[in-house]
Design a protein around this motif. Structure first.
Motif, short mmCIF file in Angstrom:
data_model
loop_
_atom_site.label_atom_id
_atom_site.label_comp_id
_atom_site.label_asym_id
_atom_site.label_seq_id
_atom_site.Cartn_x
_atom_site.Cartn_y
_atom_site.Cartn_z
N ASN A 112 70.53 65.79 36.32
CA ASN A 112 71.49 67.04 36.02
C ASN A 112 70.90 68.31 36.56
N ASP A 113 70.09 68.04 37.60
CA ASP A 113 69.34 69.27 38.06
C ASP A 113 70.33 69.94 39.07
N PHE A 114 70.03 71.12 39.35
CA PHE A 114 71.21 72.03 40.06
C PHE A 114 70.35 72.66 40.99
N TRP A 115 70.89 72.78 42.46
CA TRP A 115 70.19 73.26 43.52
C TRP A 115 71.25 73.87 44.42
N ARG A 116 70.78 74.82 45.17
CA ARG A 116 71.57 75.37 46.36
C ARG A 116 70.73 75.62 47.72
N LEU A 117 71.44 75.30 48.82
CA LEU A 117 70.93 75.31 49.99
C LEU A 117 71.35 76.64 50.62
N ASN A 118 70.42 77.35 51.08
CA ASN A 118 70.69 78.61 51.80
C ASN A 118 70.57 78.23 53.33
N LEU A 119 72.06 78.23 53.71
CA LEU A 119 72.12 77.77 55.14
C LEU A 119 71.48 78.64 56.20
N SER A 120 71.32 80.01 55.69
CA SER A 120 70.75 80.99 56.84
C SER A 120 69.26 80.59 56.87
N THR A 121 68.46 80.15 55.86
CA THR A 121 67.03 79.93 56.06
C THR A 121 66.87 78.47 56.04
N ARG A 122 67.93 77.62 55.74
CA ARG A 122 67.45 76.37 55.75
C ARG A 122 66.59 75.90 54.61
N SER A 123 66.42 76.53 53.52
CA SER A 123 65.86 76.35 52.34
C SER A 123 66.36 75.72 50.96
N TRP A 124 65.89 75.36 50.13
CA TRP A 124 66.53 74.96 48.88
C TRP A 124 65.84 75.91 47.96
N GLU A 125 66.77 75.91 46.85
CA GLU A 125 66.22 76.65 45.46
C GLU A 125 66.77 76.19 44.38
N ARG A 126 66.04 76.01 43.39
CA ARG A 126 66.42 75.41 41.99
C ARG A 126 66.94 76.53 41.15
N ILE A 127 68.29 76.23 40.78
CA ILE A 127 69.15 77.09 40.02
C ILE A 127 68.83 76.73 38.52
N LEU A 128 68.62 77.73 37.63
CA LEU A 128 68.29 77.52 36.37
C LEU A 128 69.40 78.50 35.59
N PRO A 129 70.47 77.73 35.28
CA PRO A 129 71.71 78.65 34.71
C PRO A 129 71.49 78.64 33.09
N ILE A 130 72.23 79.41 32.63
CA ILE A 130 72.24 79.43 30.81
C ILE A 130 73.57 79.04 30.37
N GLY A 131 73.79 78.79 29.26
CA GLY A 131 75.15 78.35 28.64
C GLY A 131 75.39 76.64 28.53
N GLN A 132 76.42 76.11 28.47
CA GLN A 132 76.54 75.05 28.28
C GLN A 132 76.28 74.16 29.56
N TYR A 133 75.08 73.25 29.50
CA TYR A 133 74.72 72.80 30.68
C TYR A 133 75.31 71.47 30.74
N PRO A 134 75.88 70.91 31.96
CA PRO A 134 76.30 69.26 32.04
C PRO A 134 75.50 68.38 31.75
N PRO A 135 75.81 67.07 31.29
CA PRO A 135 74.86 66.30 31.13
C PRO A 135 74.40 65.41 32.61
N PRO A 136 73.37 64.64 32.45
CA PRO A 136 73.26 64.02 33.65
C PRO A 136 74.06 63.26 34.08
N LYS A 137 74.63 63.00 35.37
CA LYS A 137 75.65 62.10 35.76
C LYS A 137 75.91 62.09 37.29
N CYS A 138 76.47 61.19 37.68
CA CYS A 138 76.89 61.31 39.12
C CYS A 138 78.30 60.71 39.48
N SER A 139 78.83 60.78 40.44
CA SER A 139 80.31 60.54 41.04
C SER A 139 81.15 61.39 40.29
N ALA A 140 80.90 62.42 40.30
CA ALA A 140 81.86 63.75 39.62
C ALA A 140 82.16 64.43 40.96
#
Length: 499
Positions: free
Chosen positions: A117-145
């Motif tokens: 259930n980790d959350f990432w975003r890919l910056n297409l300008s720099t071709r680099s990944w960044e781990r997102i650490l949001p607050i709130g009601q986090y989704p559980p670990p899952k696939c095929s959503a």
């Protein structure tokens, strides 16, 4: 005149270059942040930027269209697992947001028993990944959503599945019914509960449709279970609509006429405010090679004729099709996917390599036998996958023969033309493979990867890699040891559009 003055007299700057040279340079700039900054320099550069923008669109559209002219496919491969500590995964959820020039990735599976259930975003300008650490009601670990942009600043994550332990050594599959929204600006997760929701569901499809100028999320198919998770999973062909975050209302669309059979793993696309398209998938008994169109004006499904179904080099094989994602290119009216390289062996090859099994290349014999690859993410579903299907019999002479299809490496582009969907005789057509030069393609083919279309480029991430078979026998073709989880990120462009 001093030496300094002489150097200054003969020095040149980029503004002094001919426009032809500037246009050539601008072609090598990625079509994102730096690309948009060109137009801010001066009026001349703004005019050149408009020319380059139009050239990119026309060049990409022309070379990926129905023409059979030779093109080049360029791959740029990045391994984020070593550079960004990003866990390799498959069956993950992705959403491309053009306004942010970002590709968002949530969860997925890293092996048969572990969901993320980790959350990432890919910056297409720099071709680099960044781990997102949001607050709130986090989704559980899952696939095929499903994970889609509601076009109001929120990303909608719905359904999915994971594994849970029933005791110290046994596990079972659990489906999820939660609907979470992620606020891009607020960096928060929110849970939206509703008693009238479809219930636990996974492997479904979803897209946003503007019905009567009101945006709705439309959900179709998938595997469903009960809230107590005690009953067996079953396929569904129900069609649901969800309103928005504020009203949070679910409604099942009532359909009385013919409809697609229940399926999972299919792709869904919004064509306009009145129609969605369903392609591919897997039912309980067969690979779904059919295509269906739904009209919100009539609330009816229409099965679309599919041309060029069976020639080996036109469409993906039954072994691959249910596990390949499609993406829609509106400008060319094409659906694109990437599957294992397929080709017809010549008679000389058949004689020279007589120890290999070429039966997969003969579509008449191939279609009578259905061999589905086992899923590393779905152990409990394995009996379901093989129920009511037939494996090619392993007769004694085949013990020394090898499957040539497994020896094929890399990925091939497949194109489904949907430009005739609304003609007098609606149909879609698998187009012949182009004569292509491939640069930088991965040496292994993949399933369960994600595929997104950004600004005239495809973005392929993750999946289960089929390792290059080194004379492995047919009886071992579904062995999990021949599969590995991929963390590869690939940017794919067509023709001479640079990466």
């Amino acid at each position: 005149m001093s030496n300094h003055d002489e150097i200054s007299t003969h020095s040149k700057c980029i503004e002094d270059l001919p426009e032809e040279i500037l246009l050539r340079i601008f072609r090598f700039i990625l079509p994102y942040k730096d690309y948009a900054s060109i137009r801010l320099v001066c009026r001349q550069w703004e005019r050149l930027w408009r020319e380059i923008k139009q050239w990119r669109i026309e060049n990409f559209s022309n070379h990926i269209s129905s023409s059979t002219s030779a093109v080049s496919i360029h791959w740029q491969l990045i391994d984020p697992s070593t550079k960004f500590n990003l866990t390799p995964r498959f069956s993950h959820s992705v959403c491309y947001v053009d306004s942010k020039q970002m590709l968002y990735v949530f969860g997925g599976s890293r092996d048969m028993a572990t969901s993320l259930n980790d959350f990432w975003r890919l910056n297409l300008s720099t071709r680099s990944w960044e781990r997102i650490l949001p607050i709130g009601q986090y989704p559980p670990p899952k696939c095929s959503a499903t994970f889609i942009d509601d076009e109001n600043g929120n990303l909608i994550l719905f359904g999915g599945r994971s594994k849970i332990y029933t005791d110290d050594i046994h596990m079972r599959e659990q489906l999820h019914h939660e609907l979470h929204s992620y606020s891009i600006e607020g960096n928060t997760w929110n849970l939206h509960s509703n008693l009238s929701e479809p219930g636990p569901i996974s492997d479904h499809s979803a897209s946003i449709v503007a019905i009567n100028n009101q945006k709705r999320m439309i959900v179709f198919g998938g595997m469903v279970g009960t809230m107590n998770q005690q009953s067996l999973l079953q396929g569904t062909n129900d069609l649901w609509q969800w309103t928005d975050i504020e009203t949070n209302t679910w409604t099942m669309i009532q359909i009385d006429c013919n409809r697609p059979e229940p399926r999972k793993g299919h792709s869904q696309f919004t064509l306009n405010s009145n129609h969605i398209l369903i392609v591919g998938g897997l039912s309980l008994t067969r690979v779904c090679r059919d295509v269906w169109l739904f009209s919100f004006q009539t609330n009816q499904w229409t099965q679309i004729t599919v041309n060029n179904q069976y020639p080996n080099d036109f469409s993906p094989s039954n072994d691959d099709l249910p596990y390949l994602p499609f993406c829609f290119i509106p400008s060319s009216q094409l659906l694109i996917t990437f599957g294992r390289v397929k080709r017809h062996p010549t008679e000389h090859e058949r004689q020279t390599y007589s120890q290999y099994d070429f039966s997969h290349c003969d579509w008449k014999s191939h279609e009578h036998f259905l061999v589905l690859p086992s899923s590393s993410s779905d152990d409990s579903d394995e009996p379901t996958r093989h129920t009511n299907t037939y494996k090619r019999p392993l007769v004694p002479p085949l013990k020394t023969k090898y499957n040539m299809l497994e020896l094929s490496t890399g990925l091939q582009m497949y194109r489904l033309d949907i430009s005739n969907l609304f003609s007098l005789y609606p149909c879609v057509t698998w187009l012949p493979s182009k004569c292509t030069s491939v640069f930088g393609s991965p040496t292994r083919s993949s399933l369960y990867y994600s595929l997104s279309y950004a600004r005239n480029e495809f973005i392929l991430f993750g999946g289960i890699e089929k390792r290059k078979l080194q004379l492995q026998k047919l009886s071992s073709e579904n062995d999990h040891r021949l599969q590995s989880i991929s963390g590869t990120l690939a940017f794919i462009t067509i023709s001479n559009i640079p990466l």
